[in-house]
Design a protein around this motif. Structure first.
Motif, PDB file in Angstrom:
ATOM      1  N   ALA A  27       0.831  -1.188  -0.052  1.00 19.03           N
ATOM      2  CA  ALA A  27      -0.088  -0.191  -0.166  1.00 19.03           C
ATOM      3  C   ALA A  27       0.913   1.257   0.047  1.00 19.03           C
ATOM      4  CB  ALA A  27      -0.808  -0.062   1.277  1.00 19.03           C
ATOM      5  N   TRP A  28       0.477   2.271  -0.792  1.00 14.37           N
ATOM      6  CA  TRP A  28       1.469   3.435  -0.512  1.00 14.37           C
ATOM      7  C   TRP A  28       0.513   4.734  -1.059  1.00 14.37           C
ATOM      8  CZ3 TRP A  28       1.340  -0.432  -4.436  1.00 14.37           C
ATOM      9  CH2 TRP A  28       0.646  -0.024  -5.745  1.00 14.37           C
ATOM     10  N   PHE A  29       1.110   5.865  -0.748  1.00 10.94           N
ATOM     11  CA  PHE A  29       0.655   7.139  -0.908  1.00 10.94           C
ATOM     12  C   PHE A  29       1.689   7.813  -1.358  1.00 10.94           C
ATOM     13  CE2 PHE A  29      -0.930  11.322  -0.126  1.00 10.94           C
ATOM     14  CZ  PHE A  29      -2.035  11.582  -0.877  1.00 10.94           C
ATOM     15  N   ILE A  30       1.484   8.533  -2.706  1.00 11.03           N
ATOM     16  CA  ILE A  30       2.487   9.557  -3.104  1.00 11.03           C
ATOM     17  C   ILE A  30       1.956  10.958  -3.032  1.00 11.03           C
ATOM     18  CG2 ILE A  30       4.132  10.291  -4.911  1.00 11.03           C
ATOM     19  CD1 ILE A  30       4.441   7.196  -5.560  1.00 11.03           C
ATOM     20  N   GLY A  31       2.391  11.791  -2.217  1.00  9.80           N
ATOM     21  CA  GLY A  31       1.610  13.472  -2.093  1.00  9.80           C
ATOM     22  C   GLY A  31       2.580  14.388  -2.293  1.00  9.80           C
ATOM     23  N   THR A  33       3.120  18.909  -2.058  1.00 10.99           N
ATOM     24  CA  THR A  33       2.708  20.393  -1.994  1.00 10.99           C
ATOM     25  C   THR A  33       3.595  20.993  -3.212  1.00 10.99           C
ATOM     26  OG1 THR A  33       4.279  21.024  -0.458  1.00 10.99           O
ATOM     27  CG2 THR A  33       2.338  20.362   0.277  1.00 10.99           C
ATOM     28  N   PRO A  34       3.608  22.381  -3.515  1.00  7.61           N
ATOM     29  CA  PRO A  34       4.232  23.199  -4.628  1.00  7.61           C
ATOM     30  C   PRO A  34       5.783  23.015  -4.261  1.00  7.61           C
ATOM     31  CG  PRO A  34       2.326  24.458  -4.054  1.00  7.61           C
ATOM     32  CD  PRO A  34       2.381  23.192  -2.969  1.00  7.61           C
ATOM     33  N   SER A  35       6.189  22.693  -3.016  1.00  7.84           N
ATOM     34  CA  SER A  35       7.699  22.541  -2.774  1.00  7.84           C
ATOM     35  C   SER A  35       8.006  21.201  -2.202  1.00  7.84           C
ATOM     36  CB  SER A  35       8.169  23.807  -1.830  1.00  7.84           C
ATOM     37  OG  SER A  35       7.729  23.842  -0.534  1.00  7.84           O
ATOM     38  N   LEU A  36       7.265  20.338  -1.653  1.00  2.00           N
ATOM     39  CA  LEU A  36       7.943  19.086  -0.986  1.00  2.00           C
ATOM     40  C   LEU A  36       6.997  17.872  -1.341  1.00  2.00           C
ATOM     41  CD1 LEU A  36       9.474  17.805   1.312  1.00  2.00           C
ATOM     42  CD2 LEU A  36       7.415  18.491   2.985  1.00  2.00           C
ATOM     43  N   LEU A  37       7.683  16.804  -1.888  1.00  2.00           N
ATOM     44  CA  LEU A  37       7.033  15.651  -2.445  1.00  2.00           C
ATOM     45  C   LEU A  37       7.429  14.570  -1.237  1.00  2.00           C
ATOM     46  CD1 LEU A  37       6.542  14.122  -5.696  1.00  2.00           C
ATOM     47  CD2 LEU A  37       7.725  12.776  -3.949  1.00  2.00           C
ATOM     48  N   ALA A  38       6.732  13.763  -0.885  1.00  3.42           N
ATOM     49  CA  ALA A  38       7.034  12.440  -0.102  1.00  3.42           C
ATOM     50  C   ALA A  38       6.148  11.383  -0.364  1.00  3.42           C
ATOM     51  CB  ALA A  38       6.749  12.966   1.685  1.00  3.42           C
ATOM     52  N   SER A  39       6.630  10.178  -0.200  1.00  2.00           N
ATOM     53  CA  SER A  39       6.123   8.965  -0.617  1.00  2.00           C
ATOM     54  C   SER A  39       6.098   8.067   0.537  1.00  2.00           C
ATOM     55  CB  SER A  39       6.807   8.361  -1.840  1.00  2.00           C
ATOM     56  OG  SER A  39       6.350   7.055  -2.125  1.00  2.00           O
ATOM     57  N   VAL A  40       5.047   7.304   0.763  1.00  2.00           N
ATOM     58  CA  VAL A  40       5.169   6.447   1.747  1.00  2.00           C
ATOM     59  C   VAL A  40       4.643   5.022   1.288  1.00  2.00           C
ATOM     60  CG1 VAL A  40       3.744   5.605   4.061  1.00  2.00           C
ATOM     61  CG2 VAL A  40       4.386   7.952   3.716  1.00  2.00           C
ATOM     62  N   TRP A  41       5.415   4.038   1.646  1.00  2.00           N
ATOM     63  CA  TRP A  41       5.226   2.673   1.256  1.00  2.00           C
ATOM     64  C   TRP A  41       4.900   1.752   2.537  1.00  2.00           C
ATOM     65  CZ3 TRP A  41       7.920  -1.669   2.476  1.00  2.00           C
ATOM     66  CH2 TRP A  41       7.882  -2.906   1.827  1.00  2.00           C
ATOM     67  N   VAL A  42       3.740   0.972   2.753  1.00  2.00           N
ATOM     68  CA  VAL A  42       3.703   0.085   3.753  1.00  2.00           C
ATOM     69  C   VAL A  42       3.633  -1.201   3.154  1.00  2.00           C
ATOM     70  CG1 VAL A  42       2.170  -0.539   5.537  1.00  2.00           C
ATOM     71  CG2 VAL A  42       2.226   1.891   4.872  1.00  2.00           C
ATOM     72  N   GLY A  56      -3.807   1.885   0.557  1.00  2.00           N
ATOM     73  CA  GLY A  56      -2.976   3.050   0.507  1.00  2.00           C
ATOM     74  C   GLY A  56      -3.808   4.102   1.347  1.00  2.00           C
ATOM     75  N   ALA A  57      -4.994   4.259   1.051  1.00  2.00           N
ATOM     76  CA  ALA A  57      -5.882   5.216   1.923  1.00  2.00           C
ATOM     77  C   ALA A  57      -5.848   4.940   3.452  1.00  2.00           C
ATOM     78  CB  ALA A  57      -7.111   5.514   1.216  1.00  2.00           C
ATOM     79  N   ARG A  58      -5.965   3.511   3.517  1.00  2.00           N
ATOM     80  CA  ARG A  58      -5.877   3.350   5.124  1.00  2.00           C
ATOM     81  C   ARG A  58      -4.807   3.309   5.886  1.00  2.00           C
ATOM     82  NH1 ARG A  58     -10.197  -0.971   7.654  1.00  2.00           N
ATOM     83  NH2 ARG A  58      -8.970  -1.282   9.488  1.00  2.00           N
ATOM     84  N   ALA A  59      -3.616   2.508   5.036  1.00  2.00           N
ATOM     85  CA  ALA A  59      -2.291   2.119   5.585  1.00  2.00           C
ATOM     86  C   ALA A  59      -1.416   3.173   5.584  1.00  2.00           C
ATOM     87  CB  ALA A  59      -1.875   0.779   5.212  1.00  2.00           C
ATOM     88  N   ALA A  60      -1.241   3.944   4.448  1.00  2.00           N
ATOM     89  CA  ALA A  60      -0.073   4.903   3.928  1.00  2.00           C
ATOM     90  C   ALA A  60      -0.609   6.404   4.347  1.00  2.00           C
ATOM     91  CB  ALA A  60       0.405   4.600   2.430  1.00  2.00           C
TER      92      ALA A  60
END
Length: 126
Positions: A27-31, A33-42, A56-60
């Motif tokens: 599960a993942w979420f990649i998000g 803002t205009p100056s910061l990108l971060a990705s979470v993988w579970v 991804g919505a529930r875990a990451a």
């Protein structure tokens, strides 16, 4: 609540995408803002399942939100800039056409300059 709606907790413009493998092994979420990108993988190194409905919505996404709240704390709110050659128009959810009618449900859509469909419509019955 939809994942995109949950990101409103940041109180600033942000965008992202959830993902989940078909066997709930990742599960993942990649998000960003205009100056910061971060990705979470579970997930697990051995590809074991996270469990039914661990998306991804529930875990990451909650992890991403926690990180972004901390990382963006005390930073100015930034807005996404519209690239040259792109125009934003309010369109009717019903027709997909640009509208000035305040009685319709609308969203803002991006178009390449010169490709906005049709003329402004006014579908409100008089």
């Amino acid at each position: 609540m939809e994942p995109g709606q949950r990101a409103k907790i940041l109180g600033r413009p942000a965008a992202g995408k959830t993902g989940t493998s078909s066997d709930y092994g990742d599960a993942w979420f990649i998000g960003y803002t205009p100056s910061l990108l971060a990705s979470v993988w579970v997930g697990f190194d051995d590809k074991a399942s996270l469990g039914k409905d661990e998306t991804g919505a529930r875990a990451a996404l909650p992890i991403w939100l926690y990180f972004m709240e901390e990382a963006l704390q005390d930073t100015p709110i930034e807005h996404f800039s519209v690239p040259e050659g792109v125009v934003l128009k309010r369109v009717s959810l019903e027709t997909g056409l640009p509208t000035l009618d305040s009685y319709q449900e609308t969203i803002v859509e991006a178009f390449l300059d010169g490709t906005v469909p049709g003329e402004f419509e006014n579908s409100r019955k008089k």
